[in-house]
Design a protein around this motif. Structure first.
Motif, PDB file in Angstrom:
ATOM      1  N   ASP A  32      -2.245  -0.237  -7.310  1.00 27.78           N
ATOM      2  CA  ASP A  32      -3.084  -0.446  -8.491  1.00 27.78           C
ATOM      3  C   ASP A  32      -4.214  -1.445  -8.262  1.00 27.78           C
ATOM      4  O   ASP A  32      -4.866  -1.869  -9.213  1.00 27.78           O
ATOM      5  CB  ASP A  32      -2.230  -0.897  -9.680  1.00 27.78           C
ATOM      6  N   ALA A  33      -4.456  -1.809  -6.996  1.00 29.40           N
ATOM      7  CA  ALA A  33      -5.481  -2.823  -6.739  1.00 29.40           C
ATOM      8  C   ALA A  33      -6.091  -2.628  -5.353  1.00 29.40           C
ATOM      9  O   ALA A  33      -5.448  -2.099  -4.443  1.00 29.40           O
ATOM     10  CB  ALA A  33      -4.882  -4.229  -6.851  1.00 29.40           C
ATOM     11  N   ILE A  34      -7.341  -3.077  -5.227  1.00 26.38           N
ATOM     12  CA  ILE A  34      -8.045  -3.032  -3.946  1.00 26.38           C
ATOM     13  C   ILE A  34      -8.721  -4.372  -3.703  1.00 26.38           C
ATOM     14  O   ILE A  34      -8.856  -5.202  -4.612  1.00 26.38           O
ATOM     15  CB  ILE A  34      -9.105  -1.913  -3.886  1.00 26.38           C
ATOM     16  N   GLU A  35      -9.141  -4.568  -2.467  1.00 30.01           N
ATOM     17  CA  GLU A  35     -10.045  -5.656  -2.102  1.00 30.01           C
ATOM     18  C   GLU A  35     -11.285  -5.032  -1.480  1.00 30.01           C
ATOM     19  O   GLU A  35     -11.177  -4.143  -0.633  1.00 30.01           O
ATOM     20  CB  GLU A  35      -9.420  -6.580  -1.068  1.00 30.01           C
ATOM     21  N   ILE A  36     -12.456  -5.497  -1.884  1.00 30.02           N
ATOM     22  CA  ILE A  36     -13.683  -5.057  -1.242  1.00 30.02           C
ATOM     23  C   ILE A  36     -14.160  -6.144  -0.285  1.00 30.02           C
ATOM     24  O   ILE A  36     -13.642  -7.267  -0.291  1.00 30.02           O
ATOM     25  CB  ILE A  36     -14.773  -4.696  -2.271  1.00 30.02           C
ATOM     26  N   ASP A 190       4.681 -20.443  -4.272  1.00 32.13           N
ATOM     27  CA  ASP A 190       4.188 -20.839  -5.591  1.00 32.13           C
ATOM     28  C   ASP A 190       2.680 -21.051  -5.618  1.00 32.13           C
ATOM     29  O   ASP A 190       2.061 -21.002  -6.687  1.00 32.13           O
ATOM     30  CB  ASP A 190       4.893 -22.109  -6.068  1.00 32.13           C
ATOM     31  N   LEU A 191       2.080 -21.268  -4.459  1.00 37.52           N
ATOM     32  CA  LEU A 191       0.639 -21.485  -4.390  1.00 37.52           C
ATOM     33  C   LEU A 191      -0.087 -20.293  -3.765  1.00 37.52           C
ATOM     34  O   LEU A 191      -1.298 -20.356  -3.538  1.00 37.52           O
ATOM     35  CB  LEU A 191       0.336 -22.749  -3.578  1.00 37.52           C
ATOM     36  N   THR A 192       0.636 -19.209  -3.514  1.00 32.03           N
ATOM     37  CA  THR A 192       0.055 -18.041  -2.868  1.00 32.03           C
ATOM     38  C   THR A 192      -0.447 -17.049  -3.904  1.00 32.03           C
ATOM     39  O   THR A 192       0.309 -16.644  -4.801  1.00 32.03           O
ATOM     40  CB  THR A 192       1.092 -17.365  -1.948  1.00 32.03           C
ATOM     41  N   GLY A 193      -1.706 -16.653  -3.760  1.00 32.73           N
ATOM     42  CA  GLY A 193      -2.287 -15.697  -4.700  1.00 32.73           C
ATOM     43  C   GLY A 193      -2.362 -14.290  -4.158  1.00 32.73           C
ATOM     44  O   GLY A 193      -2.555 -13.334  -4.911  1.00 32.73           O
ATOM     45  N   LEU A 194      -2.221 -14.150  -2.833  1.00 35.90           N
ATOM     46  CA  LEU A 194      -2.365 -12.837  -2.210  1.00 35.90           C
ATOM     47  C   LEU A 194      -1.695 -12.862  -0.850  1.00 35.90           C
ATOM     48  O   LEU A 194      -1.717 -13.878  -0.152  1.00 35.90           O
ATOM     49  CB  LEU A 194      -3.856 -12.500  -2.046  1.00 35.90           C
ATOM     50  N   VAL A 195      -1.099 -11.724  -0.469  1.00 36.64           N
ATOM     51  CA  VAL A 195      -0.517 -11.571   0.857  1.00 36.64           C
ATOM     52  C   VAL A 195      -1.230 -10.425   1.565  1.00 36.64           C
ATOM     53  O   VAL A 195      -1.315  -9.311   1.041  1.00 36.64           O
ATOM     54  CB  VAL A 195       1.001 -11.284   0.788  1.00 36.64           C
ATOM     55  N   HIS A 196      -1.760 -10.705   2.746  1.00 37.39           N
ATOM     56  CA  HIS A 196      -2.335  -9.676   3.615  1.00 37.39           C
ATOM     57  C   HIS A 196      -1.276  -9.238   4.615  1.00 37.39           C
ATOM     58  O   HIS A 196      -0.647 -10.079   5.263  1.00 37.39           O
ATOM     59  CB  HIS A 196      -3.544 -10.215   4.379  1.00 37.39           C
ATOM     60  N   TRP A 240       3.179 -11.122  -6.514  1.00 39.66           N
ATOM     61  CA  TRP A 240       1.877 -10.474  -6.604  1.00 39.66           C
ATOM     62  C   TRP A 240       1.735  -9.393  -5.535  1.00 39.66           C
ATOM     63  O   TRP A 240       2.712  -8.834  -5.088  1.00 39.66           O
ATOM     64  CB  TRP A 240       0.771 -11.528  -6.528  1.00 39.66           C
ATOM     65  N   HIS A 241       0.526  -9.115  -5.133  1.00 37.52           N
ATOM     66  CA  HIS A 241       0.274  -7.953  -4.289  1.00 37.52           C
ATOM     67  C   HIS A 241       0.452  -8.217  -2.792  1.00 37.52           C
ATOM     68  O   HIS A 241       0.211  -9.328  -2.305  1.00 37.52           O
ATOM     69  CB  HIS A 241      -1.143  -7.431  -4.538  1.00 37.52           C
ATOM     70  N   LEU A 242       0.833  -7.143  -2.109  1.00 34.82           N
ATOM     71  CA  LEU A 242       0.841  -7.077  -0.655  1.00 34.82           C
ATOM     72  C   LEU A 242      -0.286  -6.135  -0.276  1.00 34.82           C
ATOM     73  O   LEU A 242      -0.231  -4.934  -0.546  1.00 34.82           O
ATOM     74  CB  LEU A 242       2.175  -6.525  -0.144  1.00 34.82           C
ATOM     75  N   SER A 243      -1.327  -6.695   0.322  1.00 32.90           N
ATOM     76  CA  SER A 243      -2.543  -5.927   0.575  1.00 32.90           C
ATOM     77  C   SER A 243      -2.650  -5.542   2.044  1.00 32.90           C
ATOM     78  O   SER A 243      -2.709  -6.407   2.921  1.00 32.90           O
ATOM     79  CB  SER A 243      -3.770  -6.744   0.151  1.00 32.90           C
ATOM     80  N   PHE A 244      -2.664  -4.244   2.311  1.00 35.76           N
ATOM     81  CA  PHE A 244      -2.783  -3.748   3.678  1.00 35.76           C
ATOM     82  C   PHE A 244      -4.152  -4.100   4.252  1.00 35.76           C
ATOM     83  O   PHE A 244      -5.177  -3.805   3.647  1.00 35.76           O
ATOM     84  CB  PHE A 244      -2.605  -2.226   3.708  1.00 35.76           C
ATOM     85  N   GLU A 245      -4.143  -4.698   5.467  1.00 35.21           N
ATOM     86  CA  GLU A 245      -5.402  -5.091   6.108  1.00 35.21           C
ATOM     87  C   GLU A 245      -5.351  -4.817   7.621  1.00 35.21           C
ATOM     88  O   GLU A 245      -5.340  -5.744   8.432  1.00 35.21           O
ATOM     89  CB  GLU A 245      -5.707  -6.581   5.840  1.00 35.21           C
ATOM     90  N   PRO A 246      -5.347  -3.542   8.010  1.00 37.65           N
ATOM     91  CA  PRO A 246      -5.349  -3.208   9.435  1.00 37.65           C
ATOM     92  C   PRO A 246      -6.779  -3.137   9.977  1.00 37.65           C
ATOM     93  O   PRO A 246      -7.639  -2.489   9.385  1.00 37.65           O
ATOM     94  CB  PRO A 246      -4.689  -1.830   9.468  1.00 37.65           C
TER      95      PRO A 246
END
Length: 270
Positions: A32-36, A190-196, A240-246
């Protein structure tokens, strides 16, 4: 991990797709989310795509824009960096992005000593905080585990953020690749906003020689311990989100990126 994971797609998953097709990929994968990004030629933001276009396209599909990646090198603060920060913050607000990723200097020619780097980090955070507050966005600080990086470990970032009173606008990016490279043991859920998330499967490459080009989707052969890192973060309260970054060309050249990402999602969910 017996509960659903929240996945997102960094633009690096499929940099050759149009934005519309990339958003459609996220929808199909039930992410449900992306990073540009602002560092990929020929696509948004570098190609001049208007922020409202990004906002409208994502809103129509129910997709959140987690971040713009990235302000670099954010910890070398000067008039140029301030202008870049203001431009990115304005674009983020207008396109609906919730944060800007902040990447530190990763340059072997950086001659600053440890004290100078620490001072530069605090200076940059102090200057960025009011900008982030004004534009209503967050700053995601992403330590990079490479030996030449000026900010390798999250502990350094946390101490600096607290020192400048920035806990309201700064969060950490926990990048599983960089966490492993840095040999870091501390987690700050607790201080993490995003996981790559990305995997490395070539176990013949010395740790100090691993680079972005080795980063693939996470699977059974991963040597970075992604599953263990994620499990620890979730256990410590990260939600929160786990964002794929290959970054690997082998991923970008796949003819069926949807199937490949789906398989990685299934592996991590198991």
């Amino acid at each position: 991990m017996n509960h659903p994971l929240r996945f997102a797609l960094n633009r690096m998953v499929a940099p050759r797709l149009s934005l519309a097709d990339f958003v459609a990929l996220a929808v199909t994968l039930k992410a449900d989310a992306i990073e540009i990004r602002n560092d990929l030629k020929g696509i948004e933001i570098e190609d001049g795509t208007a922020p409202q276009t990004v906002r409208d396209l994502c809103a129509a599909q129910g997709i959140r824009v987690l971040s713009i990646n990235a302000l670099y090198p954010f910890d070398v603060w000067n008039d140029q960096r301030r202008a870049q920060a203001l431009k990115l913050a304005a674009y983020a607000r207008e396109c609906g992005a919730e944060a800007v990723v902040l990447c530190p200097s990763n340059d072997r020619a950086d001659q600053r000593n440890a004290a100078e780097r620490a001072a530069g980090l605090r200076t940059a955070l102090s200057a960025l905080a009011p900008i982030l507050r004004e534009y209503g966005i967050l700053g995601f600080v992403e330590p990079l585990g490479f030996e030449e990086c000026s900010l390798r470990r999250k502990r350094q970032a946390v101490d600096a953020i607290k020192a400048v009173g920035g806990l309201d606008v700064f969060r950490l990016v926990h990048d599983t690749f960089h966490h492993h490279l840095a040999g870091e043991q501390e987690f700050f859920a607790d201080l993490t906003g995003l996981v790559h998330i990305s995997g490395v499967e070539d176990d013949a490459v010395p740790l100090a020689s691993i680079r972005d080009g080795h980063r693939v989707l996470v699977g059974e052969a991963d040597i970075l311990g992604n599953a263990a890192q994620i499990e620890r973060l979730l256990g410590d309260g990260y939600a929160w989100h786990l964002s794929f970054e290959p970054f690997a060309n082998s991923v970008h050249e796949l003819t069926d990126i949807q199937q490949a990402v789906s398989a990685s999602m299934a592996y991590l969910q198991r």
